[in-house]
Design a protein around this motif. Structure first.
Motif, PDB file in Angstrom:
ATOM      1  N   ASP A 180       4.741 -10.240   8.462  1.00  0.00           N
ATOM      2  CA  ASP A 180       5.114 -11.046   9.652  1.00  0.00           C
ATOM      3  C   ASP A 180       6.194 -12.053   9.284  1.00  0.00           C
ATOM      4  O   ASP A 180       7.181 -12.224  10.006  1.00  0.00           O
ATOM      5  CB  ASP A 180       3.925 -11.854  10.188  1.00  0.00           C
ATOM      6  CG  ASP A 180       2.752 -10.986  10.595  1.00  0.00           C
ATOM      7  OD1 ASP A 180       2.989  -9.831  10.956  1.00  0.00           O
ATOM      8  OD2 ASP A 180       1.624 -11.483  10.549  1.00  0.00           O
ATOM      9  N   ILE A 181       5.986 -12.734   8.159  1.00  0.00           N
ATOM     10  CA  ILE A 181       6.936 -13.757   7.712  1.00  0.00           C
ATOM     11  C   ILE A 181       8.248 -13.099   7.290  1.00  0.00           C
ATOM     12  O   ILE A 181       9.332 -13.589   7.611  1.00  0.00           O
ATOM     13  CB  ILE A 181       6.310 -14.603   6.578  1.00  0.00           C
ATOM     14  CG1 ILE A 181       5.207 -15.490   7.181  1.00  0.00           C
ATOM     15  CG2 ILE A 181       7.364 -15.439   5.862  1.00  0.00           C
ATOM     16  CD1 ILE A 181       4.440 -16.322   6.174  1.00  0.00           C
ATOM     17  N   TRP A 207      -3.947 -15.475  -0.314  1.00  0.00           N
ATOM     18  CA  TRP A 207      -3.399 -14.764   0.846  1.00  0.00           C
ATOM     19  C   TRP A 207      -4.189 -13.469   1.002  1.00  0.00           C
ATOM     20  O   TRP A 207      -4.205 -12.668   0.068  1.00  0.00           O
ATOM     21  CB  TRP A 207      -1.908 -14.468   0.589  1.00  0.00           C
ATOM     22  CG  TRP A 207      -1.139 -14.072   1.804  1.00  0.00           C
ATOM     23  CD1 TRP A 207      -0.816 -12.795   2.175  1.00  0.00           C
ATOM     24  CD2 TRP A 207      -0.565 -14.933   2.785  1.00  0.00           C
ATOM     25  NE1 TRP A 207      -0.082 -12.816   3.337  1.00  0.00           N
ATOM     26  CE2 TRP A 207       0.074 -14.117   3.735  1.00  0.00           C
ATOM     27  CE3 TRP A 207      -0.547 -16.317   2.966  1.00  0.00           C
ATOM     28  CZ2 TRP A 207       0.742 -14.634   4.842  1.00  0.00           C
ATOM     29  CZ3 TRP A 207       0.112 -16.828   4.067  1.00  0.00           C
ATOM     30  CH2 TRP A 207       0.756 -15.999   4.988  1.00  0.00           C
ATOM     31  N   PRO A 208      -4.857 -13.264   2.155  1.00  0.00           N
ATOM     32  CA  PRO A 208      -5.840 -12.177   2.205  1.00  0.00           C
ATOM     33  C   PRO A 208      -5.286 -10.784   2.465  1.00  0.00           C
ATOM     34  O   PRO A 208      -6.054  -9.826   2.497  1.00  0.00           O
ATOM     35  CB  PRO A 208      -6.741 -12.611   3.372  1.00  0.00           C
ATOM     36  CG  PRO A 208      -5.845 -13.399   4.262  1.00  0.00           C
ATOM     37  CD  PRO A 208      -4.840 -14.079   3.365  1.00  0.00           C
ATOM     38  N   THR A 209      -3.979 -10.667   2.681  1.00  0.00           N
ATOM     39  CA  THR A 209      -3.459  -9.361   3.102  1.00  0.00           C
ATOM     40  C   THR A 209      -2.317  -8.869   2.216  1.00  0.00           C
ATOM     41  O   THR A 209      -1.695  -9.625   1.485  1.00  0.00           O
ATOM     42  CB  THR A 209      -2.966  -9.425   4.567  1.00  0.00           C
ATOM     43  OG1 THR A 209      -1.992 -10.466   4.666  1.00  0.00           O
ATOM     44  CG2 THR A 209      -4.104  -9.697   5.532  1.00  0.00           C
ATOM     45  N   GLU A 242      10.078 -12.320  10.515  1.00  0.00           N
ATOM     46  CA  GLU A 242      10.635 -13.534  11.138  1.00  0.00           C
ATOM     47  C   GLU A 242      11.865 -14.008  10.364  1.00  0.00           C
ATOM     48  O   GLU A 242      12.887 -14.369  10.955  1.00  0.00           O
ATOM     49  CB  GLU A 242       9.596 -14.664  11.122  1.00  0.00           C
ATOM     50  CG  GLU A 242       8.533 -14.545  12.189  1.00  0.00           C
ATOM     51  CD  GLU A 242       7.473 -15.654  12.067  1.00  0.00           C
ATOM     52  OE1 GLU A 242       7.768 -16.707  11.468  1.00  0.00           O
ATOM     53  OE2 GLU A 242       6.350 -15.453  12.568  1.00  0.00           O
ATOM     54  N   MET A 243      11.757 -14.013   9.034  1.00  0.00           N
ATOM     55  CA  MET A 243      12.856 -14.518   8.206  1.00  0.00           C
ATOM     56  C   MET A 243      14.030 -13.554   8.166  1.00  0.00           C
ATOM     57  O   MET A 243      15.176 -13.974   8.011  1.00  0.00           O
ATOM     58  CB  MET A 243      12.360 -14.795   6.775  1.00  0.00           C
ATOM     59  CG  MET A 243      11.402 -15.966   6.681  1.00  0.00           C
ATOM     60  SD  MET A 243      10.884 -16.255   4.985  1.00  0.00           S
ATOM     61  CE  MET A 243      12.385 -16.958   4.274  1.00  0.00           C
ATOM     62  N   LYS A 273      -5.170 -11.103  -3.819  1.00  0.00           N
ATOM     63  CA  LYS A 273      -5.632 -11.949  -2.704  1.00  0.00           C
ATOM     64  C   LYS A 273      -5.902 -13.375  -3.167  1.00  0.00           C
ATOM     65  O   LYS A 273      -5.648 -14.328  -2.442  1.00  0.00           O
ATOM     66  CB  LYS A 273      -6.891 -11.350  -2.070  1.00  0.00           C
ATOM     67  CG  LYS A 273      -6.585 -10.016  -1.420  1.00  0.00           C
ATOM     68  CD  LYS A 273      -7.787  -9.398  -0.745  1.00  0.00           C
ATOM     69  CE  LYS A 273      -7.385  -8.051  -0.143  1.00  0.00           C
ATOM     70  NZ  LYS A 273      -8.467  -7.428   0.595  1.00  0.00           N
ATOM     71  N   PHE A 280       2.525  -1.971   7.876  1.00  0.00           N
ATOM     72  CA  PHE A 280       3.060  -3.277   7.484  1.00  0.00           C
ATOM     73  C   PHE A 280       3.842  -3.174   6.175  1.00  0.00           C
ATOM     74  O   PHE A 280       4.888  -3.798   6.016  1.00  0.00           O
ATOM     75  CB  PHE A 280       1.922  -4.301   7.357  1.00  0.00           C
ATOM     76  CG  PHE A 280       1.150  -4.487   8.637  1.00  0.00           C
ATOM     77  CD1 PHE A 280       1.746  -5.128   9.715  1.00  0.00           C
ATOM     78  CD2 PHE A 280      -0.133  -4.007   8.768  1.00  0.00           C
ATOM     79  CE1 PHE A 280       1.046  -5.300  10.903  1.00  0.00           C
ATOM     80  CE2 PHE A 280      -0.832  -4.164   9.952  1.00  0.00           C
ATOM     81  CZ  PHE A 280      -0.244  -4.814  11.021  1.00  0.00           C
ATOM     82  N   LYS A 296       0.869  -1.173   0.000  1.00  0.00           N
ATOM     83  CA  LYS A 296       0.000   0.000   0.000  1.00  0.00           C
ATOM     84  C   LYS A 296       0.905   1.222   0.000  1.00  0.00           C
ATOM     85  O   LYS A 296       1.694   1.406   0.929  1.00  0.00           O
ATOM     86  CB  LYS A 296      -0.908  -0.009   1.225  1.00  0.00           C
ATOM     87  CG  LYS A 296      -1.947  -1.131   1.163  1.00  0.00           C
ATOM     88  CD  LYS A 296      -2.889  -1.095   2.332  1.00  0.00           C
ATOM     89  CE  LYS A 296      -3.911  -2.225   2.200  1.00  0.00           C
ATOM     90  NZ  LYS A 296      -4.747  -2.345   3.405  1.00  0.00           N
ATOM     91  N   PHE A 327       5.992 -16.968  -3.978  1.00  0.00           N
ATOM     92  CA  PHE A 327       5.434 -16.196  -2.871  1.00  0.00           C
ATOM     93  C   PHE A 327       6.212 -16.511  -1.593  1.00  0.00           C
ATOM     94  O   PHE A 327       6.340 -17.671  -1.209  1.00  0.00           O
ATOM     95  CB  PHE A 327       3.958 -16.554  -2.700  1.00  0.00           C
ATOM     96  CG  PHE A 327       3.306 -15.902  -1.524  1.00  0.00           C
ATOM     97  CD1 PHE A 327       3.355 -14.525  -1.354  1.00  0.00           C
ATOM     98  CD2 PHE A 327       2.638 -16.649  -0.577  1.00  0.00           C
ATOM     99  CE1 PHE A 327       2.754 -13.910  -0.269  1.00  0.00           C
ATOM    100  CE2 PHE A 327       2.024 -16.053   0.516  1.00  0.00           C
ATOM    101  CZ  PHE A 327       2.090 -14.677   0.663  1.00  0.00           C
ATOM    102  N   VAL A 328       6.754 -15.466  -0.968  1.00  0.00           N
ATOM    103  CA  VAL A 328       7.529 -15.661   0.267  1.00  0.00           C
ATOM    104  C   VAL A 328       6.649 -15.471   1.496  1.00  0.00           C
ATOM    105  O   VAL A 328       6.692 -16.266   2.437  1.00  0.00           O
ATOM    106  CB  VAL A 328       8.724 -14.690   0.324  1.00  0.00           C
ATOM    107  CG1 VAL A 328       9.475 -14.817   1.649  1.00  0.00           C
ATOM    108  CG2 VAL A 328       9.671 -14.935  -0.846  1.00  0.00           C
ATOM    109  N   GLY A 329       5.823 -14.426   1.490  1.00  0.00           N
ATOM    110  CA  GLY A 329       4.949 -14.174   2.625  1.00  0.00           C
ATOM    111  C   GLY A 329       4.614 -12.707   2.757  1.00  0.00           C
ATOM    112  O   GLY A 329       4.951 -11.891   1.890  1.00  0.00           O
TER     113      GLY A 329
END
Lengths: 90, 111
Positions: free
Chosen positions: B87-88, B70-72, B91-92, B65, B33, B23, B82-84
């Motif tokens: 949040d992912i 993936w909804p976000t 973490e990564m 989506k 995010f 966004k 696709f990695v994420g």
């Protein structure tokens, strides 16, 4: 009428049978920002540990949480969600 | 793939090493995010990536989506995979896995 946090909890418990589950309402951190609504209940952090995540990739774990939440995961309901999904041994 | 929006997304993801659906723009992220995702790529020296502002493209906003189920947003793709979301990515990034993955896949980076 159950709060959004209670609805999130009920759905995750039913779908994933978590060993531990913490739901934090972060909505107050986002007042004035797009997506925030009067009455809050829009931004959440979910920390969930479940044996169901064993052997799943990060993407698959998070997808399992999204699937459990189903129609709650819509912009006018849960606007934003931070997910930490792990197995119980971590 | 007959849906033109899905085809457009597939083309973007297939023809760029790193694609971030977000966004706003890397310079002016419109969401915390997305801002996190941009900062992670920046810290990892990934300075040439395709960013797609879903706020200026409602079709892609809806289509992304379903593309990865993936909804976000944000969503990160590296070498077509696709990695994420943020949040992912976080973490990564924290564990060093994202750094290692970019090396492994030979993604061009600034030192």
């Amino acid at each position: 009428m159950a709060t959004m946090a209670e609805q999130i909890e009920a759905r995750i418990v039913a779908a994933l049978h978590p060993a531990s589950l913490e739901i934090i309402d972060d909505s107050h951190l986002h007042s004035g920002h797009a997506g925030h609504r009067a009455g809050g209940e829009s931004h959440f952090t979910v920390i969930v540990k479940a044996a169901a995540f064993e052997g799943l990739s990060r993407v698959a774990r998070q997808r399992a949480v999204y699937t459990a939440l189903g129609d709650l995961m819509a912009p006018d309901r849960i606007h934003a969600l931070v997910i930490r999904a792990d197995t119980p041994d971590t | 793939m007959t849906d033109p929006v899905q085809a457009r997304i597939a083309h973007l993801v297939g023809n760029n090493d790193v694609v971030l659906f977000m966004k706003g723009t890397p310079l002016f992220p419109q969401c915390g995010f997305s801002s996190t995702a941009v900062q992670i790529l920046d810290r990892l020296g990934v300075n040439q990536y395709e960013s797609v502002d879903v706020l200026s493209d409602p079709e892609v906003r809806a289509g992304i989506k379903t593309y990865s189920d993936w909804p976000t947003v944000p969503q990160l793709y590296v070498k077509g995979e696709f990695v994420g979301g943020s949040d992912i990515m976080m973490e990564m990034y924290s564990s060093g896995e994202l750094d290692a993955m970019l090396d492994e896949l030979g993604v061009a980076r600034e030192d």
